[in-house]
Design an enzyme around this catalytic site. Structure first.
Site, PDB file in Angstrom:
ATOM      1  N   ALA A   1       0.860  -1.185   0.000  1.00 53.14           N
ATOM      2  CA  ALA A   1       0.000   0.000   0.000  1.00 53.14           C
ATOM      3  C   ALA A   1       0.894   1.232   0.000  1.00 53.14           C
ATOM      4  O   ALA A   1       2.040   1.180   0.470  1.00 53.14           O
ATOM      5  CB  ALA A   1      -0.893  -0.023   1.237  1.00 53.14           C
TER       6      ALA A   1
ATOM      7  N   GLU B   1       4.755  -4.686   7.265  1.00 56.69           N
ATOM      8  CA  GLU B   1       3.936  -3.677   7.953  1.00 56.69           C
ATOM      9  C   GLU B   1       4.396  -3.433   9.386  1.00 56.69           C
ATOM     10  O   GLU B   1       4.376  -2.307   9.887  1.00 56.69           O
ATOM     11  CB  GLU B   1       2.455  -4.103   7.960  1.00 56.69           C
ATOM     12  CG  GLU B   1       1.766  -4.047   6.591  1.00 56.69           C
ATOM     13  CD  GLU B   1       1.915  -5.313   5.763  1.00 56.69           C
ATOM     14  OE1 GLU B   1       2.768  -6.163   6.080  1.00 56.69           O
ATOM     15  OE2 GLU B   1       1.168  -5.457   4.784  1.00 56.69           O
TER      16      GLU B   1
HETATM   17  C1  LIG Z   1      -4.939   2.869   1.683  1.00 57.21           C
HETATM   18  C2  LIG Z   1      -5.712   1.540   1.862  1.00 57.21           C
HETATM   19  C3  LIG Z   1      -4.963   0.506   2.619  1.00 57.21           C
HETATM   20  C4  LIG Z   1      -5.591  -0.851   2.610  1.00 57.21           C
HETATM   21  C5  LIG Z   1      -4.868  -1.918   3.405  1.00 57.21           C
HETATM   22  C6  LIG Z   1      -3.438  -2.122   3.071  1.00 57.21           C
HETATM   23  C7  LIG Z   1      -2.815  -3.106   3.984  1.00 57.21           C
HETATM   24  C8  LIG Z   1      -1.382  -3.435   3.709  1.00 57.21           C
HETATM   25  O1  LIG Z   1      -1.176  -4.653   4.388  1.00 57.21           O
HETATM   26  C9  LIG Z   1      -0.421  -2.355   4.215  1.00 57.21           C
HETATM   27  C10 LIG Z   1       0.833  -2.209   3.430  1.00 57.21           C
HETATM   28  O2  LIG Z   1       1.024  -2.730   2.365  1.00 57.21           O
HETATM   29  S1  LIG Z   1       2.038  -1.186   4.131  1.00 57.21           S
HETATM   30  C11 LIG Z   1       3.349  -1.134   2.931  1.00 57.21           C
HETATM   31  C12 LIG Z   1       4.237  -2.319   2.992  1.00 57.21           C
HETATM   32  N1  LIG Z   1       5.367  -2.182   2.104  1.00 57.21           N
HETATM   33  C13 LIG Z   1       6.579  -1.752   2.492  1.00 57.21           C
HETATM   34  O3  LIG Z   1       6.795  -1.453   3.643  1.00 57.21           O
HETATM   35  C14 LIG Z   1       7.649  -1.677   1.421  1.00 57.21           C
HETATM   36  C15 LIG Z   1       8.141  -0.246   1.249  1.00 57.21           C
HETATM   37  N2  LIG Z   1       9.160  -0.148   0.245  1.00 57.21           N
HETATM   38  C16 LIG Z   1      10.464  -0.525   0.455  1.00 57.21           C
HETATM   39  O4  LIG Z   1      10.807  -1.037   1.496  1.00 57.21           O
HETATM   40  C17 LIG Z   1      11.454  -0.283  -0.640  1.00 57.21           C
HETATM   41  O5  LIG Z   1      10.929   0.693  -1.521  1.00 57.21           O
HETATM   42  C18 LIG Z   1      11.820  -1.539  -1.454  1.00 57.21           C
HETATM   43  C19 LIG Z   1      12.612  -2.492  -0.584  1.00 57.21           C
HETATM   44  C20 LIG Z   1      10.570  -2.228  -1.984  1.00 57.21           C
HETATM   45  C21 LIG Z   1      12.684  -1.132  -2.691  1.00 57.21           C
HETATM   46  O6  LIG Z   1      13.799  -0.383  -2.297  1.00 57.21           O
HETATM   47  P1  LIG Z   1      14.683   0.372  -3.398  1.00 57.21           P
HETATM   48  O7  LIG Z   1      14.944  -0.566  -4.542  1.00 57.21           O
HETATM   49  O8  LIG Z   1      15.800   0.995  -2.685  1.00 57.21           O
HETATM   50  O9  LIG Z   1      13.688   1.477  -4.010  1.00 57.21           O
HETATM   51  P2  LIG Z   1      13.201   2.805  -3.245  1.00 57.21           P
HETATM   52  O10 LIG Z   1      14.082   3.936  -3.585  1.00 57.21           O
HETATM   53  O11 LIG Z   1      12.907   2.546  -1.804  1.00 57.21           O
HETATM   54  O12 LIG Z   1      11.750   2.991  -3.960  1.00 57.21           O
HETATM   55  C22 LIG Z   1      11.600   3.602  -5.231  1.00 57.21           C
HETATM   56  C23 LIG Z   1      10.465   4.605  -5.124  1.00 57.21           C
HETATM   57  O13 LIG Z   1       9.263   3.901  -4.797  1.00 57.21           O
HETATM   58  C24 LIG Z   1       8.678   4.463  -3.627  1.00 57.21           C
HETATM   59  N3  LIG Z   1       7.991   3.407  -2.849  1.00 57.21           N
HETATM   60  C25 LIG Z   1       8.383   2.129  -2.671  1.00 57.21           C
HETATM   61  N4  LIG Z   1       7.484   1.465  -1.915  1.00 57.21           N
HETATM   62  C26 LIG Z   1       6.506   2.366  -1.613  1.00 57.21           C
HETATM   63  C27 LIG Z   1       5.305   2.276  -0.854  1.00 57.21           C
HETATM   64  N5  LIG Z   1       4.891   1.109  -0.283  1.00 57.21           N
HETATM   65  N6  LIG Z   1       4.555   3.371  -0.739  1.00 57.21           N
HETATM   66  C28 LIG Z   1       4.914   4.533  -1.339  1.00 57.21           C
HETATM   67  N7  LIG Z   1       6.044   4.656  -2.067  1.00 57.21           N
HETATM   68  C29 LIG Z   1       6.820   3.602  -2.204  1.00 57.21           C
HETATM   69  C30 LIG Z   1       9.861   5.035  -2.863  1.00 57.21           C
HETATM   70  O14 LIG Z   1       9.418   5.998  -1.923  1.00 57.21           O
HETATM   71  C31 LIG Z   1      10.683   5.612  -4.012  1.00 57.21           C
HETATM   72  O15 LIG Z   1      10.113   6.821  -4.432  1.00 57.21           O
HETATM   73  P3  LIG Z   1      10.964   8.206  -4.315  1.00 57.21           P
HETATM   74  O16 LIG Z   1       9.996   9.221  -4.839  1.00 57.21           O
HETATM   75  O17 LIG Z   1      12.165   7.987  -5.163  1.00 57.21           O
HETATM   76  O18 LIG Z   1      11.275   8.359  -2.862  1.00 57.21           O
END
Ligand SMILES: CCCCCCC[C@H](O)CC(=O)SCCNC(=O)CCNC(=O)[C@H](O)C(C)(C)COP(=O)([O-])OP(=O)([O-])OC[C@H]1O[C@@H](n2cnc3c(N)ncnc32)[C@H](O)[C@@H]1OP(=O)([O-])[O-]
Length: 257
Positions: free
Chosen positions: A64, A131
């Protein structure tokens, strides 16, 4: 943010691609709304028999959209009835859905894959529920589907640590059915979709409903549902055609009724 491509040997496979490369396909509201609309369009179009859902080679979906969620308060997520509206659509689709997962499938990304009927993974796929590391819990079924699809110990470890697992480990614990080289993945998923699409769409939906019931009910209730669904196939032309075609040693011609 979503592309829909008609594919497959009989042009009856819907390839739906998540396409938000700047944020690794993070599932923002607009993307989820477009995904929901596309899924419903395919569901109601009888020229599509099977759906393949994929992302890019780098990311299926990184969860998300954290930046969007960061602004929300309890009342925003609790009171708004439509908050989860577009997130549930995939689970209610009656046509078979194959997830073709390359790259990051984290949080809501893994949960989206878990809502599909079959998961094929590319060798570079990583799954996880991070999360807990951002102060929340999986909200799209992660805590419920991991224990059902793997086991309690694995589900707890994944959800309590936020650790990621590789495609091969995901196969070993039973989360995905097959792993392919990254660049072949989507083609392999379409080949699988073609094999499913060769069967009667009506009976395929019935099979999906029956297997899906195993995750919703007790064994006895599930066996009852299966028995009734089996009986119901005897009211269909496709059951008559399938059995006649077998006896007459010819390919069945499905009418879908
Ligand atoms: C709303 C309704 C909800 C309904 C229910 C949902 C329930 C769900 O269970 C909750 C979740 O999923 S909680 C979520 C659980 N997920 C996580 O916690 C994973 C979060 N992500 C990460 O940990 C890392 O991005 C990776 C390890 C995937 C990749 O690392 P890397 O290769 O170094 O790449 P990088 O440089 O990091 O990313 C490139 C660009 O993408 C961007 N972006 C990426 N993910 C994003 C996100 N989720 N969000 C926004 N943006 C996100 C990142 O900011 C960057 O943009 P910038 O403008 O350049 O800053």
């Amino acid at each position: 943010m979503i592309t829909l491509t008609r594919t497959g040997a009989a042009e009856n496979v819907a390839l739906i691609t998540l396409n938000r490369p700047t944020a690794l396909n993070a599932l923002c509201r607009q993307l989820m709304q477009e995904l929901s609309e596309t899924l419903l369009k395919v569901e109601h179009d009888s020229t599509y028999n099977v759906i393949v859902l994929t992302g890019s080679e780098k990311a299926f979906a990184a969860g998300a959209d954290i930046k969007e969620m960061a602004k929300l308060e309890f009342a925003d997520v609790f009171q708004k009835d439509d908050f989860f509206a577009n997130w549930d659509t995939l689970y209610h689709i009656a046509k078979p859905v194959i997830a073709a997962v390359n790259g990051f499938a984290l949080g809501g990304g893994t949960e989206l894959a878990l809502m599909c009927d079959i998961i094929y993974a590319g060798e570079n796929a990583v799954f996880g529920q991070p999360e807990v590391s951002i102060g929340t819990i999986p909200g799209l079924g992660g805590t419920q589907r991991w224990p059902r699809f793997t086991n309690k110990s694995i589900a707890m470890e994944i959800c309590l640590t936020g650790d990621r697992i590789s495609a091969h480990d995901a196969k070993e614990v039973g989360l995905v059915s097959k792993v392919f080289p990254t660049q072949q993945l989507v083609a392999e998923a379409v080949i699988l979709a073609d094999r499913i699409a060769k069967n009667s769409p009506l009976i395929v939906k019935t099979v999906k409903k029956s297997v899906g019931t195993a995750y919703e009910t007790s064994l006895n209730q599930g066996l009852e549902v299966e028995k009734h669904l089996f009986q119901s196939t005897f009211a269909t032309n496709d059951r008559r055609e399938g059995m006649s075609a077998f006896s007459e040693k010819r390919a069945a011609k499905w009418s879908g009724n």
